[in-house]
Design a protein around this motif. Sequence first.
Motif, short mmCIF file in Angstrom:
data_model
loop_
_atom_site.label_atom_id
_atom_site.label_comp_id
_atom_site.label_asym_id
_atom_site.label_seq_id
_atom_site.Cartn_x
_atom_site.Cartn_y
_atom_site.Cartn_z
N SER A 12 46.04 41.96 26.82
CA SER A 12 44.81 41.22 27.10
C SER A 12 44.26 40.68 25.79
CB SER A 12 43.78 42.15 27.74
OG SER A 12 42.53 41.51 27.79
N ASP A 13 44.17 39.36 25.70
CA ASP A 13 43.62 38.75 24.49
C ASP A 13 42.12 38.49 24.61
OD1 ASP A 13 43.90 36.76 26.36
OD2 ASP A 13 45.09 35.43 25.08
N ASP A 14 41.55 38.77 25.78
CA ASP A 14 40.11 38.66 26.01
C ASP A 14 39.73 39.81 26.95
OD1 ASP A 14 37.51 38.12 26.88
OD2 ASP A 14 37.84 35.95 26.95
N LEU A 15 39.35 40.93 26.36
CA LEU A 15 39.11 42.15 27.14
C LEU A 15 38.03 41.95 28.19
CD1 LEU A 15 40.01 45.03 27.55
CD2 LEU A 15 38.35 45.74 25.83
N GLU A 16 36.94 41.28 27.87
CA GLU A 16 35.86 41.08 28.84
C GLU A 16 36.34 40.26 30.04
OE1 GLU A 16 32.87 42.46 29.29
OE2 GLU A 16 33.53 43.72 27.63
N ALA A 17 37.11 39.19 29.79
CA ALA A 17 37.62 38.38 30.90
C ALA A 17 38.59 39.19 31.76
CB ALA A 17 38.31 37.13 30.35
N SER A 18 39.44 39.98 31.12
CA SER A 18 40.39 40.81 31.87
C SER A 18 39.66 41.87 32.69
CB SER A 18 41.40 41.47 30.93
OG SER A 18 42.25 40.50 30.37
N LEU A 19 38.66 42.51 32.09
CA LEU A 19 37.88 43.50 32.84
C LEU A 19 37.20 42.86 34.04
CD1 LEU A 19 36.25 45.74 30.08
CD2 LEU A 19 37.83 46.46 31.89
N SER A 20 36.65 41.69 33.85
CA SER A 20 35.99 40.99 34.95
C SER A 20 36.98 40.72 36.08
CB SER A 20 35.38 39.69 34.45
OG SER A 20 34.79 38.99 35.52
N PHE A 21 38.20 40.30 35.75
CA PHE A 21 39.21 40.02 36.77
C PHE A 21 39.58 41.29 37.53
CE2 PHE A 21 43.68 39.79 38.09
CZ PHE A 21 43.64 38.68 38.92
N TYR A 22 39.94 42.33 36.82
CA TYR A 22 40.42 43.55 37.48
C TYR A 22 39.28 44.30 38.19
CZ TYR A 22 45.01 42.72 35.61
OH TYR A 22 46.23 42.15 35.34
N ARG A 23 38.10 44.27 37.63
CA ARG A 23 36.95 44.97 38.24
C ARG A 23 36.32 44.13 39.35
NH1 ARG A 23 33.32 45.15 33.89
NH2 ARG A 23 32.84 43.04 34.57
N ASP A 24 35.94 42.91 39.04
CA ASP A 24 35.15 42.09 39.96
C ASP A 24 36.00 41.35 41.00
OD1 ASP A 24 33.05 42.97 38.37
OD2 ASP A 24 33.02 41.15 37.17
N VAL A 25 37.19 40.92 40.62
CA VAL A 25 38.04 40.17 41.54
C VAL A 25 38.93 41.10 42.36
CG1 VAL A 25 39.87 38.43 41.72
CG2 VAL A 25 37.99 38.09 40.10
#
Length: 131
Positions: A12-25
């Motif tokens: 993951s080169d953007d941890l916040e974006a990845s967290l949002s995808f796996y958590r929120d999506v």
Amino acid sequence: MTLSIHASFLPSDDLEASLSFYRDVLGFEVREEGPRRASVGPPEQPRTSIVLHPPGADAELTEEEHATVAELMAKGVHGAIVLATPDLAGTFERIQATGADVVQEPLDQPYGVRDCAFRDPAGNLVRIEQR
């Protein structure tokens, strides 16, 4: 001998974006979160995690190797995961509605699986198959 999967790693080169995808999506829960990496997983599987980590974090990689990892991620061929659901059509519609990057709509594969595919924010392939 009995083995189980405890953790798998995705870059993951953007941890916040990845967290949002796996958590929120995808609806995964965040298990651990730090400044450089985090782990997520399905609430129903508390002993299995996906660790999101910086790409090429190995200090022994050369600058050229770091560049190669970045190129592979940009092409979406560095990391992949296969998930399963009992409701592929509903899962696909829900994820697609979030604006996720669709790679493949639900399709019957010649090898006997019905699946679809998305890319996470880091370019990792996320395949989801019907179970």
